[in-house]
Design an enzyme around this catalytic site. Structure first.
Site, PDB file in Angstrom:
ATOM      1  N   GLU A  45       1.769   0.000  -4.838  1.00  0.00           N
ATOM      2  CA  GLU A  45       0.785   0.992  -5.253  1.00  0.00           C
ATOM      3  C   GLU A  45       1.516   2.312  -5.504  1.00  0.00           C
ATOM      4  O   GLU A  45       1.928   3.000  -4.574  1.00  0.00           O
ATOM      5  CB  GLU A  45      -0.283   1.180  -4.175  1.00  0.00           C
ATOM      6  N   ASP A  94       0.826  -1.199   0.000  1.00  0.00           N
ATOM      7  CA  ASP A  94       0.000   0.000   0.000  1.00  0.00           C
ATOM      8  C   ASP A  94       0.871   1.265   0.000  1.00  0.00           C
ATOM      9  O   ASP A  94       1.940   1.298   0.609  1.00  0.00           O
ATOM     10  CB  ASP A  94      -0.888  -0.031   1.245  1.00  0.00           C
TER      11      ASP A  94
END
Length: 611
Positions: free
Chosen positions: A351, A322
Protein backbone atom coordinates in the site's frame (compact mmCIF):
# COMPACT_ATOMS: atom_id res chain seq x y z
CA UNK A 1 16.64 -27.33 55.43
CA UNK A 2 17.20 -29.64 52.43
CA UNK A 3 13.48 -29.69 51.78
CA UNK A 4 13.34 -25.87 51.86
CA UNK A 5 16.19 -25.61 49.34
CA UNK A 6 14.51 -28.12 47.04
CA UNK A 7 11.25 -26.21 47.31
CA UNK A 8 13.00 -22.94 46.49
CA UNK A 9 14.70 -24.52 43.47
CA UNK A 10 11.40 -25.96 42.28
CA UNK A 11 9.64 -22.59 42.74
CA UNK A 12 12.37 -20.76 40.81
CA UNK A 13 12.06 -23.29 38.00
CA UNK A 14 8.31 -22.77 37.81
CA UNK A 15 8.63 -18.98 37.64
CA UNK A 16 11.28 -19.26 34.94
CA UNK A 17 9.30 -21.56 32.68
CA UNK A 18 9.01 -20.33 29.09
CA UNK A 19 5.75 -18.46 28.49
CA UNK A 20 6.25 -17.89 24.76
CA UNK A 21 8.45 -19.31 22.00
CA UNK A 22 8.39 -17.47 18.67
CA UNK A 23 8.50 -18.74 16.04
CA UNK A 24 6.88 -21.77 17.71
CA UNK A 25 8.61 -24.14 15.24
CA UNK A 26 10.54 -23.97 11.97
CA UNK A 27 11.28 -26.11 8.95
CA UNK A 28 14.31 -27.89 7.60
CA UNK A 29 15.66 -27.07 4.15
CA UNK A 30 14.86 -23.35 4.36
CA UNK A 31 17.03 -20.70 2.79
CA UNK A 32 16.59 -18.77 6.03
CA UNK A 33 18.51 -21.33 8.05
CA UNK A 34 19.83 -19.08 10.82
CA UNK A 35 16.64 -18.88 12.85
CA UNK A 36 16.44 -16.46 15.75
CA UNK A 37 14.12 -17.91 18.37
CA UNK A 38 12.67 -15.59 20.98
CA UNK A 39 12.09 -17.08 24.42
CA UNK A 40 9.95 -15.12 26.84
CA UNK A 41 9.48 -15.81 30.55
CA UNK A 42 10.07 -14.25 33.93
CA UNK A 43 13.82 -13.56 34.35
CA UNK A 44 14.63 -16.09 31.66
CA UNK A 45 17.84 -14.29 30.66
CA UNK A 46 19.60 -15.50 33.81
CA UNK A 47 19.98 -19.02 32.40
CA UNK A 48 22.59 -20.64 30.21
CA UNK A 49 21.09 -22.31 27.14
CA UNK A 50 22.21 -25.46 25.34
CA UNK A 51 20.59 -27.81 22.85
CA UNK A 52 20.37 -31.53 22.26
CA UNK A 53 20.84 -33.51 19.04
CA UNK A 54 23.96 -31.55 18.08
CA UNK A 55 21.83 -28.58 17.00
CA UNK A 56 24.22 -25.65 16.61
CA UNK A 57 23.57 -22.44 18.54
CA UNK A 58 25.09 -19.60 16.55
CA UNK A 59 24.52 -16.86 19.10
CA UNK A 60 22.59 -15.84 22.18
CA UNK A 61 21.46 -12.24 22.53
CA UNK A 62 20.05 -10.66 25.66
CA UNK A 63 18.57 -7.20 26.11
CA UNK A 64 17.99 -4.84 29.02
CA UNK A 65 14.75 -6.74 29.71
CA UNK A 66 15.62 -9.97 31.60
CA UNK A 67 12.37 -11.59 30.46
CA UNK A 68 13.69 -12.11 26.93
CA UNK A 69 16.47 -14.07 25.30
CA UNK A 70 17.05 -14.42 21.55
CA UNK A 71 18.76 -17.66 20.49
CA UNK A 72 19.96 -18.12 16.91
CA UNK A 73 20.30 -21.71 15.71
CA UNK A 74 21.82 -22.96 12.46
CA UNK A 75 19.49 -25.39 10.67
CA UNK A 76 21.49 -25.67 7.46
CA UNK A 77 21.75 -29.27 6.25
CA UNK A 78 19.75 -30.38 9.29
CA UNK A 79 16.99 -32.93 8.84
CA UNK A 80 13.49 -32.44 10.23
CA UNK A 81 13.55 -33.44 13.89
CA UNK A 82 12.50 -32.65 17.44
CA UNK A 83 15.13 -31.39 19.86
CA UNK A 84 15.37 -29.81 23.28
CA UNK A 85 16.64 -26.51 24.66
CA UNK A 86 18.01 -26.83 28.20
CA UNK A 87 18.00 -23.80 30.51
CA UNK A 88 20.65 -24.16 33.23
CA UNK A 89 21.96 -22.22 36.18
CA UNK A 90 25.11 -23.11 38.06
CA UNK A 91 25.50 -26.05 35.63
CA UNK A 92 22.18 -27.54 36.74
CA UNK A 93 19.24 -27.83 34.36
CA UNK A 94 16.33 -25.79 35.69
CA UNK A 95 13.87 -26.61 32.88
CA UNK A 96 13.73 -27.58 29.22
CA UNK A 97 11.80 -26.54 26.14
CA UNK A 98 10.99 -28.77 23.19
CA UNK A 99 11.39 -27.42 19.66
CA UNK A 100 10.69 -28.87 16.21
CA UNK A 101 12.05 -28.61 12.70
CA UNK A 102 9.31 -29.78 10.38
CA UNK A 103 9.30 -31.13 6.83
CA UNK A 104 8.26 -28.62 4.17
CA UNK A 105 5.56 -29.17 1.59
CA UNK A 106 6.88 -30.43 -1.73
CA UNK A 107 8.07 -27.56 -3.95
CA UNK A 108 7.12 -25.08 -1.24
CA UNK A 109 9.82 -22.60 -2.24
CA UNK A 110 8.53 -22.46 -5.82
CA UNK A 111 4.88 -21.83 -4.97
CA UNK A 112 2.98 -19.83 -7.58
CA UNK A 113 1.64 -16.50 -6.45
CA UNK A 114 -1.08 -14.18 -7.71
CA UNK A 115 -0.49 -12.21 -10.90
CA UNK A 116 -2.33 -10.46 -13.72
CA UNK A 117 -4.29 -13.62 -14.50
CA UNK A 118 -6.12 -13.23 -11.19
CA UNK A 119 -9.06 -11.22 -9.92
CA UNK A 120 -8.66 -10.42 -6.21
CA UNK A 121 -11.72 -10.23 -3.95
CA UNK A 122 -11.16 -8.03 -0.90
CA UNK A 123 -13.27 -8.63 2.21
CA UNK A 124 -13.57 -7.41 5.78
CA UNK A 125 -13.90 -10.84 7.43
CA UNK A 126 -15.97 -9.56 10.38
CA UNK A 127 -18.55 -8.20 7.93
CA UNK A 128 -18.70 -10.98 5.34
CA UNK A 129 -20.39 -14.05 6.84
CA UNK A 130 -20.86 -15.56 10.30
CA UNK A 131 -20.31 -19.29 9.91
CA UNK A 132 -19.88 -20.03 13.62
CA UNK A 133 -21.93 -17.83 15.99
CA UNK A 134 -20.36 -19.65 18.98
CA UNK A 135 -17.06 -17.74 18.59
CA UNK A 136 -18.55 -14.23 18.38
CA UNK A 137 -17.67 -13.35 21.98
CA UNK A 138 -14.67 -15.46 22.90
CA UNK A 139 -13.79 -15.19 26.58
CA UNK A 140 -10.10 -14.54 25.87
CA UNK A 141 -10.69 -11.18 24.15
CA UNK A 142 -12.08 -7.89 25.40
CA UNK A 143 -14.54 -6.78 22.72
CA UNK A 144 -17.56 -9.05 22.38
CA UNK A 145 -19.92 -9.44 19.46
CA UNK A 146 -22.48 -6.67 19.01
CA UNK A 147 -24.04 -6.50 15.58
CA UNK A 148 -26.17 -3.53 16.62
CA UNK A 149 -23.03 -1.38 16.96
CA UNK A 150 -21.87 -0.15 13.51
CA UNK A 151 -18.22 -0.11 14.59
CA UNK A 152 -18.44 -3.22 16.73
CA UNK A 153 -17.69 -6.89 16.20
CA UNK A 154 -20.42 -8.41 14.05
CA UNK A 155 -19.27 -12.02 14.03
CA UNK A 156 -18.02 -12.73 10.54
CA UNK A 157 -15.38 -15.47 10.60
CA UNK A 158 -13.25 -17.93 8.65
CA UNK A 159 -15.98 -20.55 8.69
CA UNK A 160 -18.31 -18.04 7.04
CA UNK A 161 -15.73 -17.33 4.33
CA UNK A 162 -15.24 -21.03 3.60
CA UNK A 163 -18.99 -21.61 3.32
CA UNK A 164 -19.22 -18.94 0.62
CA UNK A 165 -16.15 -19.68 -1.49
CA UNK A 166 -18.32 -21.13 -4.24
CA UNK A 167 -20.05 -17.75 -4.45
CA UNK A 168 -16.66 -16.12 -5.08
CA UNK A 169 -15.83 -18.69 -7.71
CA UNK A 170 -19.14 -18.08 -9.45
CA UNK A 171 -18.36 -14.35 -9.43
CA UNK A 172 -15.09 -15.02 -11.24
CA UNK A 173 -12.73 -14.17 -8.39
CA UNK A 174 -9.55 -16.25 -8.29
CA UNK A 175 -7.82 -14.86 -5.18
CA UNK A 176 -9.02 -13.80 -1.75
CA UNK A 177 -7.62 -10.89 0.25
CA UNK A 178 -9.10 -10.70 3.75
CA UNK A 179 -8.07 -7.79 5.94
CA UNK A 180 -5.93 -9.00 8.89
CA UNK A 181 -7.13 -12.11 10.69
CA UNK A 182 -4.57 -12.10 13.51
CA UNK A 183 -5.71 -11.31 17.03
CA UNK A 184 -6.66 -7.67 17.63
CA UNK A 185 -7.61 -7.23 21.29
CA UNK A 186 -8.48 -3.53 21.31
CA UNK A 187 -11.46 -2.67 23.51
CA UNK A 188 -13.44 -1.31 20.57
CA UNK A 189 -13.26 -1.00 16.79
CA UNK A 190 -11.07 -4.12 16.70
CA UNK A 191 -12.98 -5.60 13.75
CA UNK A 192 -10.63 -4.16 11.10
CA UNK A 193 -7.66 -6.12 12.50
CA UNK A 194 -4.90 -3.56 11.90
CA UNK A 195 -4.07 -3.15 15.60
CA UNK A 196 -2.77 -6.66 16.12
CA UNK A 197 -2.11 -7.97 19.63
CA UNK A 198 -0.59 -11.37 18.70
CA UNK A 199 0.94 -11.95 15.27
CA UNK A 200 1.28 -15.71 15.67
CA UNK A 201 -2.38 -16.26 16.47
CA UNK A 202 -5.61 -16.02 14.50
CA UNK A 203 -8.17 -13.95 16.39
CA UNK A 204 -10.46 -16.44 18.21
CA UNK A 205 -13.52 -14.54 16.96
CA UNK A 206 -12.45 -15.61 13.46
CA UNK A 207 -11.44 -19.14 14.42
CA UNK A 208 -8.14 -20.90 15.02
CA UNK A 209 -4.80 -21.17 13.28
CA UNK A 210 -5.98 -24.54 12.00
CA UNK A 211 -9.08 -22.89 10.52
CA UNK A 212 -6.83 -20.50 8.62
CA UNK A 213 -4.85 -23.42 7.20
CA UNK A 214 -8.17 -24.97 6.18
CA UNK A 215 -9.14 -21.74 4.38
CA UNK A 216 -6.03 -22.01 2.21
CA UNK A 217 -6.76 -25.66 1.50
CA UNK A 218 -10.36 -24.93 0.51
CA UNK A 219 -9.27 -22.09 -1.76
CA UNK A 220 -6.67 -24.30 -3.41
CA UNK A 221 -9.28 -27.02 -4.03
CA UNK A 222 -11.11 -24.44 -6.14
CA UNK A 223 -8.01 -23.23 -7.94
CA UNK A 224 -8.03 -20.01 -5.90
CA UNK A 225 -5.35 -18.22 -3.89
CA UNK A 226 -5.01 -16.93 -0.33
CA UNK A 227 -3.44 -13.48 0.18
CA UNK A 228 -2.54 -12.41 3.71
CA UNK A 229 -2.86 -8.76 4.72
CA UNK A 230 0.44 -8.25 6.54
CA UNK A 231 1.28 -5.26 8.77
CA UNK A 232 4.97 -4.40 9.19
CA UNK A 233 4.66 -0.76 10.25
CA UNK A 234 2.84 -1.08 13.56
CA UNK A 235 1.07 -3.29 16.08
CA UNK A 236 -1.83 -2.51 18.37
CA UNK A 237 -1.30 -1.01 21.80
CA UNK A 238 -2.74 -4.18 23.33
CA UNK A 239 -0.01 -6.35 21.79
CA UNK A 240 1.36 -8.57 24.53
CA UNK A 241 4.92 -7.44 23.79
CA UNK A 242 4.07 -3.74 24.05
CA UNK A 243 3.20 -4.35 27.69
CA UNK A 244 6.75 -5.64 28.31
CA UNK A 245 9.05 -4.45 25.50
CA UNK A 246 12.12 -6.58 24.75
CA UNK A 247 14.13 -3.39 24.40
CA UNK A 248 13.33 0.31 24.59
CA UNK A 249 13.85 0.85 20.84
CA UNK A 250 11.67 -2.09 19.76
CA UNK A 251 9.22 0.69 18.89
CA UNK A 252 9.85 4.30 17.99
CA UNK A 253 9.75 6.53 21.07
CA UNK A 254 10.09 10.30 21.31
CA UNK A 255 9.91 9.29 24.21
CA UNK A 256 6.48 7.71 24.03
CA UNK A 257 4.01 8.72 21.33
CA UNK A 258 4.45 11.09 18.42
CA UNK A 259 2.09 11.34 15.46
CA UNK A 260 3.26 10.60 11.91
CA UNK A 261 2.98 13.58 9.58
CA UNK A 262 1.89 11.14 6.82
CA UNK A 263 4.15 12.93 4.31
CA UNK A 264 5.60 9.91 2.53
CA UNK A 265 7.35 12.17 0.04
CA UNK A 266 9.95 12.85 2.75
CA UNK A 267 11.23 9.32 2.13
CA UNK A 268 12.86 10.49 -1.12
CA UNK A 269 12.61 14.29 -1.10
CA UNK A 270 16.18 15.62 -1.44
CA UNK A 271 15.02 18.92 0.09
CA UNK A 272 13.26 17.40 3.11
CA UNK A 273 14.35 18.30 6.62
CA UNK A 274 15.64 15.50 8.82
CA UNK A 275 12.92 16.06 11.43
CA UNK A 276 10.12 15.81 8.86
CA UNK A 277 11.60 12.60 7.46
CA UNK A 278 11.89 11.14 10.94
CA UNK A 279 8.33 12.07 11.87
CA UNK A 280 6.97 10.38 8.76
CA UNK A 281 8.80 7.09 9.21
CA UNK A 282 9.03 6.95 13.01
CA UNK A 283 5.82 8.70 14.01
CA UNK A 284 2.88 6.52 14.98
CA UNK A 285 0.10 5.99 12.47
CA UNK A 286 -2.48 6.60 15.21
CA UNK A 287 -2.09 6.74 19.03
CA UNK A 288 -3.34 3.16 19.46
CA UNK A 289 -0.76 1.70 17.05
CA UNK A 290 2.86 1.73 18.33
CA UNK A 291 5.28 2.20 15.45
CA UNK A 292 7.70 -0.70 14.97
CA UNK A 293 11.39 0.04 14.53
CA UNK A 294 12.52 -2.01 11.52
CA UNK A 295 16.03 -0.55 11.82
CA UNK A 296 16.45 -2.64 15.00
CA UNK A 297 17.84 -6.02 13.77
CA UNK A 298 15.86 -7.90 16.41
CA UNK A 299 12.60 -6.37 15.20
CA UNK A 300 13.47 -6.94 11.55
CA UNK A 301 14.34 -10.60 12.20
CA UNK A 302 11.15 -11.05 14.17
CA UNK A 303 8.96 -9.61 11.39
CA UNK A 304 10.80 -11.50 8.64
CA UNK A 305 10.53 -14.85 10.38
CA UNK A 306 6.89 -14.25 11.28
CA UNK A 307 6.03 -13.51 7.64
CA UNK A 308 7.86 -16.59 6.35
CA UNK A 309 6.35 -18.71 9.12
CA UNK A 310 2.82 -17.83 8.01
CA UNK A 311 3.61 -18.50 4.34
CA UNK A 312 4.99 -21.92 5.14
CA UNK A 313 2.49 -22.83 7.88
CA UNK A 314 -0.71 -21.67 6.18
CA UNK A 315 0.41 -22.38 2.59
CA UNK A 316 -0.13 -18.79 1.51
CA UNK A 317 -0.05 -17.45 -2.04
CA UNK A 318 0.85 -13.82 -1.50
CA UNK A 319 0.89 -10.74 0.72
CA UNK A 320 -0.68 -7.33 0.68
CA UNK A 321 1.36 -5.08 2.99
CA UNK A 322 -0.39 -2.31 4.87
CA UNK A 323 1.14 1.23 5.00
CA UNK A 324 4.25 -0.01 3.19
CA UNK A 325 5.81 3.39 2.57
CA UNK A 326 5.63 4.44 6.25
CA UNK A 327 8.21 1.84 7.25
CA UNK A 328 11.91 2.45 7.65
CA UNK A 329 12.65 2.16 3.95
CA UNK A 330 15.95 0.32 4.31
CA UNK A 331 14.47 -2.11 6.81
CA UNK A 332 11.37 -2.85 4.74
CA UNK A 333 13.47 -3.50 1.64
CA UNK A 334 15.47 -6.11 3.57
CA UNK A 335 12.24 -7.66 4.82
CA UNK A 336 10.79 -7.82 1.31
CA UNK A 337 13.97 -9.22 -0.22
CA UNK A 338 14.25 -11.94 2.44
CA UNK A 339 10.75 -13.17 1.62
CA UNK A 340 11.19 -13.11 -2.14
CA UNK A 341 14.61 -14.77 -1.79
CA UNK A 342 12.90 -17.59 0.11
CA UNK A 343 10.00 -17.73 -2.39
CA UNK A 344 11.15 -16.40 -5.79
CA UNK A 345 7.66 -16.39 -7.31
CA UNK A 346 5.93 -14.84 -4.31
CA UNK A 347 4.04 -11.62 -5.02
CA UNK A 348 3.74 -8.81 -2.50
CA UNK A 349 1.70 -5.69 -3.16
CA UNK A 350 2.44 -2.70 -0.97
CA UNK A 351 0.00 0.00 0.00
CA UNK A 352 1.73 3.13 -1.31
CA UNK A 353 -1.10 5.64 -1.09
CA UNK A 354 0.30 8.45 -3.18
CA UNK A 355 -1.13 10.52 -6.01
CA UNK A 356 1.76 10.77 -8.43
CA UNK A 357 3.02 7.96 -10.66
CA UNK A 358 6.70 8.80 -10.26
CA UNK A 359 6.33 8.71 -6.48
CA UNK A 360 4.53 5.36 -6.58
CA UNK A 361 6.98 3.92 -9.09
CA UNK A 362 9.82 4.73 -6.68
CA UNK A 363 8.59 1.88 -4.48
CA UNK A 364 8.40 -0.87 -7.10
CA UNK A 365 11.22 -3.39 -7.42
CA UNK A 366 14.08 -2.30 -9.69
CA UNK A 367 12.71 1.22 -10.08
CA UNK A 368 14.95 3.49 -12.11
CA UNK A 369 13.62 6.36 -10.04
CA UNK A 370 14.65 4.66 -6.81
CA UNK A 371 18.00 3.81 -8.37
CA UNK A 372 18.80 7.53 -8.56
CA UNK A 373 19.14 7.31 -4.77
CA UNK A 374 20.61 3.80 -4.86
CA UNK A 375 17.38 2.46 -3.39
CA UNK A 376 15.56 -0.76 -4.26
CA UNK A 377 12.50 -1.76 -2.26
CA UNK A 378 12.37 -5.24 -3.90
CA UNK A 379 8.57 -4.85 -3.75
CA UNK A 380 7.04 -6.60 -6.79
CA UNK A 381 3.76 -4.68 -6.87
CA UNK A 382 2.23 -1.36 -5.82
CA UNK A 383 -1.37 -0.18 -5.84
CA UNK A 384 -2.43 2.09 -8.69
CA UNK A 385 -3.90 4.90 -6.60
CA UNK A 386 -3.74 7.42 -9.44
CA UNK A 387 -6.07 5.23 -11.49
CA UNK A 388 -8.34 4.97 -8.45
CA UNK A 389 -8.31 8.77 -8.22
CA UNK A 390 -9.42 9.02 -11.85
CA UNK A 391 -12.13 6.38 -11.46
CA UNK A 392 -13.52 8.25 -8.45
CA UNK A 393 -14.50 11.27 -10.53
CA UNK A 394 -14.35 10.77 -14.28
CA UNK A 395 -17.62 8.89 -14.80
CA UNK A 396 -19.53 11.94 -13.53
CA UNK A 397 -17.81 14.10 -16.14
CA UNK A 398 -20.16 13.75 -19.09
CA UNK A 399 -18.46 16.25 -21.36
CA UNK A 400 -14.91 15.25 -22.11
CA UNK A 401 -12.42 18.09 -22.18
CA UNK A 402 -8.67 18.63 -21.97
CA UNK A 403 -8.59 17.29 -18.40
CA UNK A 404 -12.07 15.91 -17.72
CA UNK A 405 -13.73 12.61 -18.50
CA UNK A 406 -11.99 9.60 -20.04
CA UNK A 407 -8.80 11.56 -20.69
CA UNK A 408 -8.06 10.95 -17.01
CA UNK A 409 -7.80 7.21 -17.66
CA UNK A 410 -5.74 7.77 -20.80
CA UNK A 411 -3.32 10.10 -19.02
CA UNK A 412 -2.87 7.61 -16.20
CA UNK A 413 -1.58 4.97 -18.59
CA UNK A 414 0.68 7.40 -20.45
CA UNK A 415 2.92 7.28 -17.38
CA UNK A 416 3.38 3.52 -17.42
CA UNK A 417 6.96 4.04 -18.60
CA UNK A 418 7.81 5.07 -15.04
CA UNK A 419 7.07 1.62 -13.63
CA UNK A 420 9.56 -1.25 -13.92
CA UNK A 421 6.59 -3.61 -14.40
CA UNK A 422 3.16 -1.99 -14.92
CA UNK A 423 1.57 -5.41 -15.42
CA UNK A 424 2.11 -6.09 -11.71
CA UNK A 425 0.22 -3.01 -10.55
CA UNK A 426 -2.94 -3.59 -8.50
CA UNK A 427 -5.86 -1.82 -10.18
CA UNK A 428 -9.05 -1.05 -8.28
CA UNK A 429 -12.06 1.24 -8.10
CA UNK A 430 -12.29 1.19 -4.29
CA UNK A 431 -11.15 -0.62 -1.18
CA UNK A 432 -11.89 -0.83 2.53
CA UNK A 433 -10.44 2.63 3.22
CA UNK A 434 -11.99 4.62 0.37
CA UNK A 435 -15.45 5.88 -0.43
CA UNK A 436 -17.66 3.16 -1.90
CA UNK A 437 -17.87 3.35 -5.70
CA UNK A 438 -21.62 2.82 -5.68
CA UNK A 439 -21.96 5.66 -3.16
CA UNK A 440 -20.04 8.10 -5.34
CA UNK A 441 -22.13 7.18 -8.36
CA UNK A 442 -25.46 6.60 -6.60
CA UNK A 443 -25.73 2.99 -7.75
CA UNK A 444 -25.69 4.01 -11.40
CA UNK A 445 -25.38 0.61 -13.04
CA UNK A 446 -24.00 1.97 -16.30
CA UNK A 447 -21.18 3.75 -14.47
CA UNK A 448 -20.47 0.55 -12.53
CA UNK A 449 -20.21 -1.30 -15.86
CA UNK A 450 -17.73 1.23 -17.19
CA UNK A 451 -15.50 1.08 -14.09
CA UNK A 452 -15.47 -2.72 -13.83
CA UNK A 453 -14.81 -3.05 -17.55
CA UNK A 454 -11.85 -0.73 -17.19
CA UNK A 455 -10.15 -2.53 -14.30
CA UNK A 456 -10.92 -5.93 -15.85
CA UNK A 457 -9.31 -5.16 -19.20
CA UNK A 458 -6.34 -2.85 -18.56
CA UNK A 459 -2.84 -3.97 -17.56
CA UNK A 460 -2.33 -5.12 -14.00
CA UNK A 461 -4.11 -7.17 -11.35
CA UNK A 462 -7.75 -6.22 -10.75
CA UNK A 463 -9.09 -6.06 -7.20
CA UNK A 464 -12.78 -5.79 -6.37
CA UNK A 465 -14.31 -4.91 -3.00
CA UNK A 466 -16.87 -7.16 -1.38
CA UNK A 467 -20.50 -6.29 -1.99
CA UNK A 468 -20.05 -3.86 -4.85
CA UNK A 469 -20.87 -6.72 -7.19
CA UNK A 470 -24.42 -6.68 -5.73
CA UNK A 471 -24.69 -2.88 -5.59
CA UNK A 472 -23.63 -2.29 -1.98
CA UNK A 473 -22.95 1.35 -1.12
CA UNK A 474 -22.03 3.25 2.05
CA UNK A 475 -21.12 6.81 2.94
CA UNK A 476 -17.68 7.11 4.52
CA UNK A 477 -17.77 10.90 4.62
CA UNK A 478 -21.00 11.16 6.61
CA UNK A 479 -21.13 7.89 8.57
CA UNK A 480 -17.51 6.83 8.85
CA UNK A 481 -15.63 3.65 8.01
CA UNK A 482 -18.31 1.34 9.41
CA UNK A 483 -20.69 2.40 6.64
CA UNK A 484 -18.33 1.28 3.86
CA UNK A 485 -17.82 -2.01 5.75
CA UNK A 486 -21.42 -3.10 6.24
CA UNK A 487 -22.50 -6.71 6.62
CA UNK A 488 -22.91 -8.71 3.43
CA UNK A 489 -26.63 -9.56 3.16
CA UNK A 490 -27.19 -13.26 3.79
CA UNK A 491 -24.07 -13.79 5.84
CA UNK A 492 -26.00 -14.08 9.11
CA UNK A 493 -28.78 -16.43 10.13
CA UNK A 494 -32.06 -14.61 9.91
CA UNK A 495 -31.00 -12.08 7.25
CA UNK A 496 -34.08 -11.19 5.21
CA UNK A 497 -32.01 -10.95 2.01
CA UNK A 498 -29.45 -13.59 1.02
CA UNK A 499 -27.37 -12.23 -1.86
CA UNK A 500 -25.06 -15.26 -1.79
CA UNK A 501 -27.65 -17.25 -3.73
CA UNK A 502 -29.31 -16.62 -7.06
CA UNK A 503 -32.76 -17.15 -5.63
CA UNK A 504 -32.06 -14.83 -2.71
CA UNK A 505 -30.91 -11.80 -4.70
CA UNK A 506 -33.16 -8.87 -5.41
CA UNK A 507 -33.59 -7.86 -9.04
CA UNK A 508 -31.17 -4.97 -8.53
CA UNK A 509 -28.55 -7.20 -6.87
CA UNK A 510 -28.91 -9.78 -9.65
CA UNK A 511 -28.32 -7.12 -12.31
CA UNK A 512 -25.01 -6.11 -10.73
CA UNK A 513 -23.93 -9.67 -9.98
CA UNK A 514 -24.79 -11.19 -13.36
CA UNK A 515 -22.80 -8.53 -15.21
CA UNK A 516 -19.82 -8.86 -12.83
CA UNK A 517 -19.82 -12.65 -13.04
CA UNK A 518 -19.94 -12.63 -16.83
CA UNK A 519 -17.11 -10.10 -17.08
CA UNK A 520 -14.72 -11.64 -14.57
CA UNK A 521 -15.43 -15.23 -15.59
CA UNK A 522 -14.64 -14.31 -19.20
CA UNK A 523 -11.42 -12.71 -18.06
CA UNK A 524 -10.17 -15.90 -16.39
CA UNK A 525 -9.10 -17.58 -19.63
CA UNK A 526 -8.01 -14.53 -21.64
CA UNK A 527 -4.22 -14.54 -21.65
CA UNK A 528 -4.32 -11.56 -24.01
CA UNK A 529 -5.78 -9.56 -21.13
CA UNK A 530 -3.37 -11.04 -18.57
CA UNK A 531 -0.14 -10.45 -20.46
CA UNK A 532 -0.96 -8.78 -23.78
CA UNK A 533 0.35 -5.44 -24.94
CA UNK A 534 -1.73 -2.28 -24.73
CA UNK A 535 -2.35 0.25 -27.47
CA UNK A 536 -4.70 3.10 -26.60
CA UNK A 537 -6.05 6.11 -28.47
CA UNK A 538 -6.64 9.64 -27.22
CA UNK A 539 -10.31 9.86 -26.22
CA UNK A 540 -12.58 11.73 -28.62
CA UNK A 541 -16.02 12.96 -27.56
CA UNK A 542 -15.42 11.26 -24.19
CA UNK A 543 -15.05 7.86 -25.89
CA UNK A 544 -11.93 5.90 -24.92
CA UNK A 545 -10.72 3.08 -27.17
CA UNK A 546 -7.86 0.72 -26.39
CA UNK A 547 -6.65 -2.68 -27.51
CA UNK A 548 -5.11 -5.58 -25.60
CA UNK A 549 -3.26 -7.72 -28.09
CA UNK A 550 -0.63 -10.37 -28.69
CA UNK A 551 0.45 -12.42 -31.69
CA UNK A 552 -2.61 -14.66 -31.50
CA UNK A 553 -5.56 -12.47 -30.55
CA UNK A 554 -6.82 -8.98 -29.89
CA UNK A 555 -9.53 -7.40 -27.78
CA UNK A 556 -10.93 -3.96 -28.54
CA UNK A 557 -12.43 -2.09 -25.59
CA UNK A 558 -14.69 0.93 -26.10
CA UNK A 559 -15.91 3.04 -23.16
CA UNK A 560 -18.38 5.79 -23.98
CA UNK A 561 -18.51 8.13 -21.00
CA UNK A 562 -20.85 10.53 -22.75
CA UNK A 563 -24.56 10.25 -21.90
CA UNK A 564 -25.27 10.40 -25.63
CA UNK A 565 -24.94 7.67 -28.20
CA UNK A 566 -21.77 8.02 -30.28
CA UNK A 567 -20.79 6.83 -33.71
CA UNK A 568 -17.15 6.67 -34.70
CA UNK A 569 -15.20 5.60 -37.76
CA UNK A 570 -12.84 2.63 -37.44
CA UNK A 571 -10.17 3.73 -39.92
CA UNK A 572 -8.38 5.56 -37.09
CA UNK A 573 -7.58 2.18 -35.51
CA UNK A 574 -6.12 0.48 -38.58
CA UNK A 575 -2.84 -0.36 -36.87
CA UNK A 576 -4.79 -2.63 -34.53
CA UNK A 577 -7.64 -3.90 -36.71
CA UNK A 578 -6.09 -4.26 -40.18
CA UNK A 579 -6.00 -8.06 -40.04
CA UNK A 580 -9.45 -8.43 -38.49
CA UNK A 581 -12.90 -8.25 -40.08
CA UNK A 582 -15.29 -8.19 -37.15
CA UNK A 583 -15.61 -8.03 -33.41
CA UNK A 584 -18.02 -9.83 -31.09
CA UNK A 585 -19.09 -8.14 -27.88
CA UNK A 586 -18.56 -10.57 -24.99
CA UNK A 587 -21.38 -8.97 -22.97
CA UNK A 588 -24.18 -9.05 -25.56
CA UNK A 589 -22.87 -11.48 -28.22
CA UNK A 590 -23.56 -8.77 -30.81
CA UNK A 591 -21.17 -8.68 -33.79
CA UNK A 592 -19.72 -5.53 -35.38
CA UNK A 593 -18.28 -5.16 -38.87
CA UNK A 594 -14.95 -3.41 -38.42
CA UNK A 595 -15.16 -1.94 -41.92
CA UNK A 596 -18.19 0.10 -40.94
CA UNK A 597 -18.77 2.84 -38.42
CA UNK A 598 -19.43 1.63 -34.88
CA UNK A 599 -22.25 3.00 -32.79
CA UNK A 600 -22.22 2.76 -29.00
CA UNK A 601 -24.92 3.81 -26.58
CA UNK A 602 -24.36 6.55 -24.03
CA UNK A 603 -22.62 5.58 -20.79
CA UNK A 604 -21.86 2.07 -22.00
CA UNK A 605 -19.06 -0.29 -23.00
CA UNK A 606 -18.11 -2.71 -25.73
CA UNK A 607 -15.60 -5.51 -25.24
CA UNK A 608 -14.97 -6.85 -28.71
CA UNK A 609 -13.09 -10.07 -29.37
CA UNK A 610 -11.69 -9.47 -32.83
CA UNK A 611 -12.17 -12.11 -35.51
Amino acid sequence: MKKILLLLLFTTSLFAQVERVEPPFWWSDMKLSNVQIMFYGKNIAQYDITTSNSMVIESIQKTENPNYVFVTINTKNTAAQDFVFSFSKNKKVAFTQNYSLKTRRENSALRKSYDASDVIYLIMPDRFANGNPNNDSDKSVTEKGNRELPGGRHGGDIDGIIKNLDYLKELGATALWPTPLNEDNDERHSYHGYGQSDVYKIDPRYGTNEDYVKLSAELHKRGMKNIMDYVTNHWGWKHWMYKDLPTYNWIHQFPGYSQSNYRMTTQFDTNASAIDTKNCMDGWFVPSMPDLNQSNPLVLNYLTQNAIWWIEYADLDGFRVDTYSYNDKEGISKWTKAITDEYPNFNIVGEVWMHDQAQMAYWQKDSKIGAIQNYNSYLPSVMDFTLHDAISSMFNEDNGSWDKGMIKAYENFTNDFLYPNPNKLLVFAENHDTQRFNEIYKNDFKKYQMAMTLIATVRGIPQIYYGSEIGMAGNKDKLGDADIRKDFPGGWNGDANNAFTKSGRTAEQAKFFDFSSKLFTWRKTKSVIHTGKTTHYIPENNVYVYFRHNDLESVMVVINNSPESKTFKTNRFQENISKYNSGKDILTDKSFDLKNDIQIEGKSVLILELK
